[in-house]
Design an enzyme around this catalytic site. Structure first.
Site, PDB file in Angstrom:
ATOM      1  N   PHE A  38       3.038   2.566  28.389  1.00 23.58           N
ATOM      2  CA  PHE A  38       4.039   1.600  27.957  1.00 23.58           C
ATOM      3  C   PHE A  38       5.425   1.927  28.518  1.00 23.58           C
ATOM      4  CE2 PHE A  38       1.207   1.156  23.987  1.00 23.58           C
ATOM      5  CZ  PHE A  38       0.475   0.139  24.565  1.00 23.58           C
ATOM      6  N   TYR A  76       6.854   0.050   8.793  1.00 19.36           N
ATOM      7  CA  TYR A  76       6.154   1.308   8.507  1.00 19.36           C
ATOM      8  C   TYR A  76       7.176   2.404   8.165  1.00 19.36           C
ATOM      9  CZ  TYR A  76       4.115   5.836   9.441  1.00 19.36           C
ATOM     10  OH  TYR A  76       3.756   7.164   9.337  1.00 19.36           O
ATOM     11  N   PHE A 124       5.958  14.608  13.525  1.00 23.48           N
ATOM     12  CA  PHE A 124       6.131  14.014  14.843  1.00 23.48           C
ATOM     13  C   PHE A 124       4.724  13.566  15.291  1.00 23.48           C
ATOM     14  CE2 PHE A 124      10.675  14.187  15.746  1.00 23.48           C
ATOM     15  CZ  PHE A 124      11.066  14.634  14.487  1.00 23.48           C
ATOM     16  N   ASN A 125       4.270  13.840  16.496  1.00 25.98           N
ATOM     17  CA  ASN A 125       3.005  13.231  16.941  1.00 25.98           C
ATOM     18  C   ASN A 125       1.804  14.142  16.698  1.00 25.98           C
ATOM     19  OD1 ASN A 125       5.223  11.758  18.316  1.00 25.98           O
ATOM     20  ND2 ASN A 125       3.509  10.574  19.104  1.00 25.98           N
ATOM     21  N   ARG A 134       7.691  12.669  23.587  1.00 29.20           N
ATOM     22  CA  ARG A 134       7.315  12.894  22.184  1.00 29.20           C
ATOM     23  C   ARG A 134       7.037  14.372  21.962  1.00 29.20           C
ATOM     24  NH1 ARG A 134       9.083   8.732  22.114  1.00 29.20           N
ATOM     25  NH2 ARG A 134       8.331   6.727  21.313  1.00 29.20           N
ATOM     26  N   ASP A 140       9.705   1.527  20.532  1.00 31.22           N
ATOM     27  CA  ASP A 140       9.477   2.903  20.981  1.00 31.22           C
ATOM     28  C   ASP A 140      10.795   3.550  21.405  1.00 31.22           C
ATOM     29  OD1 ASP A 140       6.848   3.654  20.700  1.00 31.22           O
ATOM     30  OD2 ASP A 140       6.222   2.934  22.674  1.00 31.22           O
ATOM     31  N   ASN A 142       0.823  -1.216   0.000  1.00 29.87           N
ATOM     32  CA  ASN A 142       0.000   0.000   0.000  1.00 29.87           C
ATOM     33  C   ASN A 142       0.855   1.264   0.000  1.00 29.87           C
ATOM     34  OD1 ASN A 142      -2.526   1.356   0.089  1.00 29.87           O
ATOM     35  ND2 ASN A 142      -2.218   1.740   2.259  1.00 29.87           N
TER      36      ASN A 142
HETATM   37  N1  UDP Z   1       1.677   5.151  24.580  1.00 29.79           N
HETATM   38  C1  UDP Z   1       1.303   4.559  25.780  1.00 29.79           C
HETATM   39  N2  UDP Z   1       0.142   3.840  25.822  1.00 29.79           N
HETATM   40  C2  UDP Z   1      -0.677   3.699  24.729  1.00 29.79           C
HETATM   41  C3  UDP Z   1      -0.294   4.306  23.514  1.00 29.79           C
HETATM   42  C4  UDP Z   1       0.887   5.036  23.482  1.00 29.79           C
HETATM   43  O1  UDP Z   1       1.997   4.675  26.782  1.00 29.79           O
HETATM   44  O2  UDP Z   1      -1.696   3.010  24.826  1.00 29.79           O
HETATM   45  C5  UDP Z   1       2.929   5.920  24.522  1.00 29.79           C
HETATM   46  C6  UDP Z   1       3.920   5.375  23.497  1.00 29.79           C
HETATM   47  O3  UDP Z   1       4.740   4.411  24.105  1.00 29.79           O
HETATM   48  C7  UDP Z   1       4.664   6.639  23.100  1.00 29.79           C
HETATM   49  C8  UDP Z   1       3.635   7.750  23.255  1.00 29.79           C
HETATM   50  O4  UDP Z   1       2.612   7.212  24.091  1.00 29.79           O
HETATM   51  O5  UDP Z   1       5.713   6.898  24.000  1.00 29.79           O
HETATM   52  C9  UDP Z   1       3.020   8.158  21.938  1.00 29.79           C
HETATM   53  O6  UDP Z   1       2.573   7.004  21.281  1.00 29.79           O
HETATM   54  P1  UDP Z   1       1.603   7.054  20.029  1.00 29.79           P
HETATM   55  O7  UDP Z   1       1.240   5.648  19.686  1.00 29.79           O
HETATM   56  O8  UDP Z   1       0.488   8.012  20.301  1.00 29.79           O
HETATM   57  O9  UDP Z   1       2.486   7.717  18.881  1.00 29.79           O
HETATM   58  P2  UDP Z   1       3.946   7.275  18.324  1.00 29.79           P
HETATM   59  O10 UDP Z   1       4.941   8.023  19.155  1.00 29.79           O
HETATM   60  O11 UDP Z   1       4.056   5.797  18.405  1.00 29.79           O
HETATM   61  O12 UDP Z   1       3.903   7.791  16.925  1.00 29.79           O
END
Ligand code: UDP
Length: 324
Positions: free
Chosen positions: A207, A141, A169-170, A220, A284, A92
């Site tokens: 996490f 990804y 970024f986020n 982040r 992560d 994709n």
């Molecule tokens: N995170 C978390 N619990 C969750 C989802 C995310 O602790 O259920 C943490 C993740 O480990 C990261 C941050 O939140 O440090 C942002 O994660 P997200 O998946 O939103 O975005 P990413 O940084 O992966 O693009």
């Protein structure tokens, strides 16, 4: 004012960008296969349900609609899923992008803004991250986005195909006026999951709290989706004005830890976020913060909604409407 094709315009960032493009006076045609996007995020009549791998359909659509430039969002975005089904991501994200670029060349459209990602850097050696940090993705990804970035570098060199690659970024928050917001199925992102935990009472898992950061949780760079959408508008206008190809980080330059996000969510909503501490999530990095000065200096973009509580308030307003 230009006629712009937005792929993935039924998705979260794509739909916000479509909204702001129209507000700036551009005319937008949306392509989305609706495998992950939401039909309701696109105004009636603007949506063409096409898979980006269908080169012939894209070519005729671009000719018919007299498209001048493309903003390409359509892609799968879940890191976890990409480790379970890498082939899906390469098909994709990479084959779909290549098909789109072939269609653009065929239709003589040679300006593109591409949604890339901080995942291109993997675990960076230096934070805040500059654009010259080497490619080092650590999941399929991120690799799929890097492969497309490289294709674009070659197309620029040999086909006069100009592109801006934006490494996000986020992305988070929502544009209050637009009725749009963050919806993914399944949802994996931190802020919507915390808001959902408040709404359902089911705890969200943090996490890991043993990272080498001040409070032990990951850091982040949370960027408001409206600021991110504006970055696409300055980028496409730069290309339409004859500007050259380039790559830019899009973030605020400020890092927030998972626990700081939790505190902001509790402050804004006035409610406790039910949560548990779980193990680290694979892949992560401890800290990802953008150095976005290049985007500010070269294209004059500024993050205007960088305040985390504002971001959470906008996300909360949307989340409450969705469940209502
Ligand atoms: N995170 C978390 N619990 C969750 C989802 C995310 O602790 O259920 C943490 C993740 O480990 C990261 C941050 O939140 O440090 C942002 O994660 P997200 O998946 O939103 O975005 P990413 O940084 O992966 O693009």
């Amino acid at each position: 004012m230009a006629r712009i094709l937005v792929t993935g315009g039924a998705g979260y960032i794509g739909s916000h960008t479509r909204y702001f493009l129209e507000k700036s006076g551009h005319s937008v045609v949306v392509v989305d296969d609706l495998s992950r996007g939401f039909k309701q995020a696109v105004p009636d009549g603007a949506l063409h349900q096409v898979d980006t791998r269908d080169t012939a359909k894209l070519t005729s659509l671009m000719r018919q609609e007299r498209i001048e430039a493309v903003i390409h969002f359509a892609a799968y975005i879940s890191v976890g899923e990409s480790t379970q089904r890498p082939e899906l991501y390469f098909s994709n994200n990479v084959c779909g992008s290549l098909s789109l670029f072939e269609a653009m060349l065929e239709a003589q459209v040679k300006c593109l803004v591409f949604s890339s990602t901080a995942a291109a850097y993997g675990i960076p050696a230096k934070v805040p991250i500059l654009e010259d940090e080497p490619y080092a993705p650590i999941n399929p990804y991120g690799e799929s986005k890097v492969m497309v970035e490289k294709i674009l570098e070659w197309l620029d060199r040999y086909r006069e195909f100009r592109s801006i690659r934006l490494r996000y970024f986020n992305a988070c928050g929502a544009e209050p006026q637009s009725g749009l917001g963050e919806r993914h199925d399944p949802e994996t992102h931190l802020i919507p999951l915390m808001l959902r935990a408040i709404q359902t009472g089911k705890p969200v898992t943090l996490f890991g709290d043993d990272y080498p950061t001040p409070d032990g949780t990951c850091i982040r760079d949370y960027i408001h989706v409206s600021d991110l959408a504006q970055a696409h508008i300055v980028a496409i206008e730069h290309l339409l004005g004859g500007g050259k190809s380039d790559v830019f980080n899009v973030g605020t330059g400020a890092g927030q830890s998972v626990k700081q996000v939790l505190a902001a969510v509790e402050k804004v909503t006035g409610k406790k976020v039910p949560h548990t501490i779980g193990p680290r999530r694979e892949g992560d990095p401890p800290s990802l913060v953008a150095d976005s000065r290049k985007l500010q200096n070269v294209l004059g973009w500024r993050p205007e909604r960088a305040n985390l509580e504002q971001i959470v308030a906008d996300a909360w307003a949307f989340a409450q409407n969705v469940t209502a």
